[in-house]
Design a protein around this motif. Structure first.
Motif, PDB file in Angstrom:
ATOM      1  N   ASP A 104       0.827  -1.199   0.000  1.00  0.00           N
ATOM      2  CA  ASP A 104       0.000   0.000   0.000  1.00  0.00           C
ATOM      3  C   ASP A 104       0.868   1.258   0.000  1.00  0.00           C
ATOM      4  O   ASP A 104       0.460   2.303  -0.510  1.00  0.00           O
ATOM      5  CB  ASP A 104      -0.917  -0.002   1.235  1.00  0.00           C
ATOM      6  N   GLN A 153      -7.470  -4.401  -3.129  1.00  0.00           N
ATOM      7  CA  GLN A 153      -8.019  -3.387  -2.245  1.00  0.00           C
ATOM      8  C   GLN A 153      -9.293  -3.926  -1.586  1.00  0.00           C
ATOM      9  O   GLN A 153     -10.171  -4.431  -2.268  1.00  0.00           O
ATOM     10  CB  GLN A 153      -8.324  -2.102  -3.013  1.00  0.00           C
ATOM     11  N   THR A 212      -4.965  -2.402   1.765  1.00  0.00           N
ATOM     12  CA  THR A 212      -4.448  -3.397   0.835  1.00  0.00           C
ATOM     13  C   THR A 212      -4.343  -4.748   1.524  1.00  0.00           C
ATOM     14  O   THR A 212      -3.739  -4.864   2.587  1.00  0.00           O
ATOM     15  CB  THR A 212      -3.066  -2.992   0.292  1.00  0.00           C
TER      16      THR A 212
END
Length: 419
Positions: free
Chosen positions: A24, A51, A60
Motif C-alpha cells: 500500500d 483493495q 491493501t
C-alpha cells in the motif's frame, strides 16, 4: 533527515498485514514476487494484492495462495500451510537466495528470533524447532517480503506501537492454546520493553510471525517518534472485527537535529542471536592456544578470548571463550576439540544488540585507511579506524601506530564528519 516508519497496531500485527501495508506504501508487488522467486519455493504459492474495505476503510490485502493444500495448519490471518520446516533449512534457503545483503540479514534475524522463542517454549534448541505456524511457505513469504519492502522504501529506523493482547483460545499444531499463544508471549519477554494492553477483542490479534518481525526490527515500542508524516499506508487483516482490522504504517522523516545517517542502506538496529562456547584448559602450551585462535577465526568465529583462572587442586588454567553465529557453532566446536586438549565444551545461546555501522574510506597524508562508523537512533556514537590499515601504514612509513590512528580520525572528521 532519517527515513522513519511507525507500525500502528490497533488490531494487532501479522505477517501478511505487514506485507499489505508495504505494498500500500508503494512497494511494487512484482518486485517482491521477483525477489522471492530466488528462494526456490515459487512453485508452492501465488502472491497477489487487492483493495478491500474494513468498516468502511480501504486497505491493501495481500494473499499468499498456496498451490498445494494437502496439509492445513492454523494461521491467524487465514493462510493454509504446505508443511513445516526446520530452522537450518530456512536459513540455508535465505542465505542461498542472493537477496540484498540488508534483506538477508533482517530475514535471518527474524527467523532466528522465532526459533529462540519456540525453542524456549518447547525446551529444545533453536535448530530443532519445527515451525508449524511460522515456518511454512506463507510465513517465509511474509517475513522475507516484509524485509524486501522495508529495504525498497529505504527505511532507516522502524518503530512500533503498543500491542493488543487479544484473548480466547486458538487451535494449533500442538492443540488448543490460550491467546496470546506461548510463542508470542516469549517474543515479548525476550525483547523486553514491549507495552501490551487489552482492547477487549477476544481473538488472536498478534501472531508469532508479525510479532517476530516487530520485536526483531523495531528500534523502540510505544508512542510515535518525532517525525513529519509523508504517507500513511494500510495493510488489511482477514477477519472482520468491531474496529477496522488494519495495520497502519506511518512513513516520514525524523524531526530531530541529530547527526544524520548518510547511507540509507544501513541495517535496521536489532537484537541478533549468537552462540557462546566455553571450555577451561590447564595442559596446553600458549603457542597452541594462539594457533587455536587463528583456526577459530578462520572457522567463522566473531570473537575469541581467554581469561586466566584457577581450576581444581589450585591448578592455573585459562577459560577459552568463543562467540559465533549459531550456524558456525559446529565448525568452531570441531576446532576446539581438534586443536585443544579439552574433553568438554559448554554452549549457550545469547542475544546481543547490534548498532548500524558502515565502513568509510579516508585518505590520510600517508595513505588510505578504512574507518568503521556506528550510529544509535540516528546519532553518531563511534568512529574507529581499522587496526590493520593503521598498522600497515605505520610499518610502511616507520611511524607509530598511534600517529596513524590520529591522522585517520583527523581525516575522517575533515572529509566526512562535516556534512
Amino acid at each position: 533527515m532519517n527515513k522513519l516508519a511507525y507500525l500502528e497496531c490497533p488490531t494487532g500485527i501479522a505477517g501478511d498485514m505487514c506485507l499489505g501495508a508495504l505494498v500500500d506504501a508503494g512497494v511494487p508487488i512484482d518486485y517482491i514476487v521477483e525477489k522471492l522467486s530466488s528462494l526456490g519455493i515459487a512453485h508452492e504459492y501465488e502472491l497477489r494484492a487487492e483493495q478491500v474495505k474494513h468498516n468502511g476503510q480501504q486497505a491493501t490485502k495481500v494473499h499468499v495462495e498456496l498451490l498445494d493444500h494437502h496439509h492445513h495448519h492454523h494461521h491467524h490471518e487465514g493462510h493454509a500451510h504446505v508443511h513445516g520446516r526446520y530452522l537450518p533449512e530456512i536459513e540455508q534457503m535465505i542465505s542461498s537466495a542472493k537477496l540484498p545483503a540488508r534483506v538477508e540479514g533482517m530475514s535471518l534475524a527474524v527467523f532466528r528470533k522465532l526459533a529462540d522463542a519456540e525453542g524456549a517454549v518447547h525446551g529444545i534448541s533453536p535448530e530443532k524447532v519445527h515451525f508449524h505456524e511460522v515456518g511454512a511457505t506463507d510465513a517465509i513469504v511474509d517475513i522475507v517480503g516484509t524485509c524486501l519492502g522495508l529495504d525498497w522504501l529505504g527505511i532507516e529506523q522502524l518503530y512500533c506501537s503498543a500491542m493488543p493482547t487479544g484473548g480466547g483460545t486458538v487451535k494449533a499444531a500442538h492443540g488448543v492454546m490460550p491467546v496470546p499463544v506461548p510463542a508470542v508471549l516469549k517474543l515479548w519477554e525476550i525483547r523486553g520493553g514491549v507495552p501490551v494492553y487489552s482492547n477487549g477483542i477476544e481473538k488472536e490479534l498478534c501472531t508469532p510471525t508479525g510479532v517476530a518481525i516487530a520485536t526483531t526490527l523495531a528500534t523502540a515500542f510505544g508512542s510515535p517518534p518525532p517525525m513529519t508524516i509523508q504517507r500513511v499506508a494500510k495493510g488489511a487483516g482477514t477477519i472482520q472485527l468491531p474496529i477496522p482490522n488494519i495495520l497502519r504504517l506511518w512513513l516520514g522523516e525524523s524531526t530531530n537535529d541529530q547527526l544524520p545517517i548518510p547511507n540509507s542502506q544501513l541495517p535496521i538496529p536489532n537484537l541478533e542471536t549468537i552462540s557462546v562456547l566455553e571450555t577451561q584448559i590447564d595442559d596446553l602450551s600458549p603457542q597452541a592456544i594462539a594457533y587455536t585462535f587463528d583456526a577459530l577465526f578462520n572457522a567463522g568465529a566473531l570473537d575469541v578470548f581467554s581469561q586466566p583462572i584457577v581450576m581444581k587442586k589450585s591448578r592455573a588454567g585459562i577459560l577459552l571463550t568463543v562467540i559465533c553465529y549459531p550456524e558456525k557453532l559446529a565448525k568452531c566446536e570441531a576446532v576446539l576439540f581438534q586443536e585443544t586438549t579439552t574433553l568438554g565444551i559448554r554452549r549457550s545461546t545469547q542475544q546481543r544488540t547490534i548498532l548500524p555501522r558502515e565502513i568509510h574510506q579516508v585518505q590520510t597524508p600517508l595513505g588510505e585507511v578504512r574507518v568503521k562508523v556506528a550510529y544509535h537512533q540516528g546519532s553518531l556514537t563511534n568512529v574507529q579506524p581499522e587496526y590493520e590499515d593503521c598498522a600497515a601504514l605505520a610499518k610502511q612509513h616507520q611511524k607509530s601506530w598511534r600517529e596513524i590512528h590520529r591522522l585517520a580520525l583527523q581525516s575522517w572528521y575533515k572529509q566526512i564528519g562535516n556534512w
